[in-house]
Write a protein that holds these residues in place. Structure first.
Motif, short mmCIF file in Angstrom:
data_model
loop_
_atom_site.label_atom_id
_atom_site.label_comp_id
_atom_site.label_asym_id
_atom_site.label_seq_id
_atom_site.Cartn_x
_atom_site.Cartn_y
_atom_site.Cartn_z
N LEU A 124 0.84 -1.20 0.00
CA LEU A 124 0.00 0.00 0.00
C LEU A 124 0.87 1.24 0.00
O LEU A 124 1.95 1.25 0.60
N ILE A 141 -5.50 -3.79 12.13
CA ILE A 141 -5.48 -3.49 10.70
C ILE A 141 -5.97 -4.70 9.91
O ILE A 141 -6.80 -4.57 9.01
N LYS A 200 -1.76 3.38 4.06
CA LYS A 200 -1.49 2.63 5.29
C LYS A 200 -1.74 3.49 6.52
O LYS A 200 -2.32 3.02 7.50
N ASP A 201 -1.33 4.75 6.48
CA ASP A 201 -1.57 5.65 7.61
C ASP A 201 -3.07 5.81 7.87
O ASP A 201 -3.52 5.75 9.01
#
Length: 63
Positions: free
Chosen positions: A14, A33, A19-20
């Protein structure tokens, strides 16, 4: 043949900003996640007709 009751690992790359955002969304929903990805993907696959609804899971009562 794989055991149908076990989860299988999947690796995904990603962009850092995705991702953040995923990390923040998972934390806000009090999920890992991995669990958030599984939920979002499963929901989408069901709504698109690729995956049948799990008949074993109890349905939430409507209010």
């Amino acid at each position: 043949m794989p055991d149908p009751t076990k989860s299988l690992p999947v690796s995904v790359r990603l962009p850092p900003q995705v991702k953040d955002a995923l990390m923040h969304a998972a934390a806000d929903d009090q999920r890992s996640i991995s669990n958030l990805i599984e939920k979002v993907l499963t929901d989408w696959l069901r709504s698109a007709g690729y995956l049948q609804a799990d008949k074993a899971a109890p349905k939430k009562p409507k209010r």
